[in-house]
Design a protein around this motif. Structure first.
Motif, mmCIF file in Angstrom:
data_model
loop_
_atom_site.group_PDB
_atom_site.id
_atom_site.type_symbol
_atom_site.label_atom_id
_atom_site.label_comp_id
_atom_site.label_asym_id
_atom_site.label_seq_id
_atom_site.Cartn_x
_atom_site.Cartn_y
_atom_site.Cartn_z
ATOM 1 N N ASN A 97 0.887 -1.178 0.278
ATOM 2 C CA ASN A 97 0.075 0.162 0.164
ATOM 3 C C ASN A 97 0.759 1.800 0.289
ATOM 4 O O ASN A 97 2.234 1.787 0.203
ATOM 5 C CB ASN A 97 -1.022 0.173 1.744
ATOM 6 C CG ASN A 97 -1.651 -0.936 1.165
ATOM 7 O OD1 ASN A 97 -2.785 -1.600 0.237
ATOM 8 N ND2 ASN A 97 -1.838 -2.304 1.731
ATOM 9 N N ALA A 98 0.740 2.372 -0.861
ATOM 10 C CA ALA A 98 1.661 3.745 -0.859
ATOM 11 C C ALA A 98 0.391 5.042 -0.471
ATOM 12 O O ALA A 98 -1.415 4.864 -0.691
ATOM 13 C CB ALA A 98 2.051 2.666 -2.079
ATOM 14 N N PHE A 99 0.581 5.550 0.447
ATOM 15 C CA PHE A 99 0.021 6.845 0.632
ATOM 16 C C PHE A 99 1.117 7.643 -0.158
ATOM 17 O O PHE A 99 2.492 8.518 0.183
ATOM 18 C CB PHE A 99 -0.208 7.237 2.617
ATOM 19 C CG PHE A 99 -0.764 6.613 3.488
ATOM 20 C CD1 PHE A 99 -2.283 6.229 2.866
ATOM 21 C CD2 PHE A 99 -0.417 5.373 3.711
ATOM 22 C CE1 PHE A 99 -2.846 6.007 3.821
ATOM 23 C CE2 PHE A 99 -1.268 4.444 4.740
ATOM 24 C CZ PHE A 99 -2.491 3.887 4.255
ATOM 25 N N VAL A 100 -0.013 8.556 -0.955
ATOM 26 C CA VAL A 100 0.629 9.751 -1.956
ATOM 27 C C VAL A 100 -0.286 10.994 -1.580
ATOM 28 O O VAL A 100 -1.249 11.918 -2.013
ATOM 29 C CB VAL A 100 0.870 9.583 -3.765
ATOM 30 C CG1 VAL A 100 1.335 10.152 -4.105
ATOM 31 C CG2 VAL A 100 1.435 8.305 -3.539
ATOM 32 N N THR A 101 0.939 12.059 -1.009
ATOM 33 C CA THR A 101 0.512 13.192 -0.223
ATOM 34 C C THR A 101 1.367 14.123 -1.517
ATOM 35 O O THR A 101 1.591 13.664 -2.393
ATOM 36 C CB THR A 101 1.260 13.906 0.988
ATOM 37 O OG1 THR A 101 2.489 14.059 1.009
ATOM 38 C CG2 THR A 101 0.394 12.877 1.683
ATOM 39 N N HIS A 102 1.155 15.699 -1.318
ATOM 40 C CA HIS A 102 2.184 16.172 -2.172
ATOM 41 C C HIS A 102 3.513 16.302 -2.391
ATOM 42 O O HIS A 102 4.426 16.568 -3.425
ATOM 43 C CB HIS A 102 1.588 18.292 -1.606
ATOM 44 C CG HIS A 102 2.504 18.519 -2.455
ATOM 45 N ND1 HIS A 102 1.874 18.991 -3.630
ATOM 46 C CD2 HIS A 102 3.360 20.135 -2.319
ATOM 47 C CE1 HIS A 102 2.604 20.012 -3.826
ATOM 48 N NE2 HIS A 102 3.406 20.529 -3.806
ATOM 49 N N ASN A 103 3.980 16.062 -1.186
ATOM 50 C CA ASN A 103 5.926 15.978 -1.129
ATOM 51 C C ASN A 103 6.031 14.367 -0.422
ATOM 52 O O ASN A 103 7.318 14.381 0.584
ATOM 53 C CB ASN A 103 5.986 16.743 -0.329
ATOM 54 C CG ASN A 103 6.007 17.718 0.920
ATOM 55 O OD1 ASN A 103 4.591 17.275 1.638
ATOM 56 N ND2 ASN A 103 6.398 18.588 1.693
ATOM 57 N N ALA A 104 4.877 13.892 0.196
ATOM 58 C CA ALA A 104 5.788 12.557 0.708
ATOM 59 C C ALA A 104 5.049 11.346 -0.090
ATOM 60 O O ALA A 104 3.435 11.371 -0.086
ATOM 61 C CB ALA A 104 5.156 12.507 2.491
ATOM 62 N N LEU A 105 5.646 10.481 0.092
ATOM 63 C CA LEU A 105 5.538 9.234 -0.437
ATOM 64 C C LEU A 105 5.818 7.903 1.370
ATOM 65 O O LEU A 105 6.588 7.791 1.466
ATOM 66 C CB LEU A 105 5.929 8.056 -1.488
ATOM 67 C CG LEU A 105 5.793 7.122 -1.924
ATOM 68 C CD1 LEU A 105 4.349 6.649 -2.496
ATOM 69 C CD2 LEU A 105 6.424 6.337 -2.365
ATOM 70 N N VAL A 106 4.688 7.576 1.538
ATOM 71 C CA VAL A 106 4.330 6.315 2.595
ATOM 72 C C VAL A 106 3.975 4.927 1.677
ATOM 73 O O VAL A 106 3.497 4.861 1.215
ATOM 74 C CB VAL A 106 3.406 6.505 3.414
ATOM 75 C CG1 VAL A 106 3.297 5.758 4.506
ATOM 76 C CG2 VAL A 106 3.854 8.217 4.057
ATOM 77 N N THR A 107 5.083 4.255 2.426
ATOM 78 C CA THR A 107 5.220 2.768 1.736
ATOM 79 C C THR A 107 5.115 1.392 2.713
ATOM 80 O O THR A 107 5.681 1.651 3.404
ATOM 81 C CB THR A 107 5.522 1.808 0.573
ATOM 82 O OG1 THR A 107 7.381 2.259 1.607
ATOM 83 C CG2 THR A 107 6.101 2.660 -0.619
ATOM 84 N N VAL A 108 3.388 0.864 2.640
ATOM 85 C CA VAL A 108 2.826 0.098 3.331
ATOM 86 C C VAL A 108 3.351 -1.378 2.868
ATOM 87 O O VAL A 108 2.735 -1.892 1.928
ATOM 88 C CB VAL A 108 1.719 0.050 4.283
ATOM 89 C CG1 VAL A 108 1.912 -0.534 5.457
ATOM 90 C CG2 VAL A 108 1.893 1.756 4.235
#
Length: 322
Positions: A97-108
């Motif tokens: 899973n990935a959370f994509v914001t304006h300047n951040a990427l979080v991979t789970v």
């Protein structure tokens, strides 16, 4: 720690604590990535509060067997994809899973069976694109996922072609082994289809300009290349399924043909045996008959048995029943 900080397209830090992420995301010139492997609900709750992630997206991470998708929320995207992994010779996809914001990427990651280090190597090999921010990071992740699926479908296609050729080889007699291999291959193909078919929708959604992730025209061709690979994978999977269906139908037809051959042989030998039985049974009656008590009657019965047996054998052999 799998964390990275890019500032104006230049890698400045990596391996810093996740707790420091909130200090960096406030600067628009920064691009932050960090990775979580099998996180607890408490860990996701803290990350969700710091980045303002939607509660439904966080809940989807905790739910198993999500369909590959892209969910759009007010301040971020939530993406679910699957990496390929084999466990005891069978395909066992790994949810990422990935959370994509304006300047951040979080991979789970669901487990460490997904090689995040290979994704990092891809980022480093194309570091000149890092100035394009989170779109660059997301492309590296999707490119690795799709390439893994592409390599797998190539291997499955080779196995299907080898199986198709082996069906017509005379020396193949172990039907159980062939059936088991066909079952495993069909199951792997079905699993691969479930995780590749929705990928077309995932990448096509990201290609839409209104998402703002790849509005930079420099990244558009890279995402288009990923989309082309997704299309090739899905088409290839469908062709493998058709090939396996044809192999299965051919195998069933061969088994039916062999059964017919066996039945013809059994019937022929039964007919050959039945006629002598009838003749000898006739001469064993307890009633008067021609040749009773005479030596020529015995020899006549032997001649009839021999002639009828040879005649039946010749007739069946001529018709390829024996």
């Amino acid at each position: 720690m799998h964390t990275r900080l890019y500032k104006n397209g230049v890698l400045e830090k990596e391996g810093f604590p996740i707790e420091d992420v909130s200090d960096y995301v406030g600067d628009p010139s920064n691009t932050v990535w960090f990775d979580l492997c099998s996180p607890t609900p408490a860990d996701l709750g803290v990350i969700g509060e710091e980045l303002g992630l939607h509660a439904l997206a966080v809940e989807d991470v905790l739910s198993d067997h999500q369909r590959p998708k892209v969910d759009t929320y007010e301040n971020h995207l939530f993406i679910t994809v699957y990496g390929v992994h084999f466990d005891d010779g069978r395909l066992d996809p790994v949810e990422v899973n990935a959370f994509v914001t304006h300047n951040a990427l979080v991979t789970v990651r669901e487990s460490d069976h997904f090689d995040i280090d290979e994704v990092i190597r891809r980022w480093d090999s194309s570091a000149h694109l890092a100035e394009h921010g989170v779109g660059f990071l997301l492309h590296g992740l999707l490119d690795y996922v799709v390439d893994g699926q592409f390599e797998l479908v190539q291997d499955l296609d080779a196995q299907a072609e080898a199986m198709e050729e082996s069906v017509f080889e005379d020396e193949v007699h172990d039907s159980r082994e062939l059936q088991r291999a066909m079952y495993v291959l069909r199951k792997d193909t079905a699993r691969l289809r479930k995780i590749t078919m929705p990928m077309r929708e995932v990448v096509s959604t990201l290609l839409r300009r209104d998402q703002g992730i790849i509005s930079d025209p420099v990244l558009a061709p890279y995402y288009q290349d990923v989309y082309d690979h997704v299309l090739r994978v899905t088409e290839w999977v469908e062709s493998i399924r058709e090939m396996l269906a044809n192999v299965r139908e051919t195998r069933l037809a061969q088994q039916g043909f062999r059964l017919n051959e066996i039945m013809k042989r059994v019937t022929s030998w039964a007919a050959i045996i039945a006629v002598p039985t009838m003749i000898t049974g006739f001469y064993g009656q307890n009633v008067p008959y021609p040749g009773e008590g005479q030596s020529w009657g015995f020899w006549m019965s032997l001649v009839l048995v021999a002639l009828t047996s040879v005649a039946l054998y010749t007739a069946f052999k001529k018709r390829d029943w024996l």
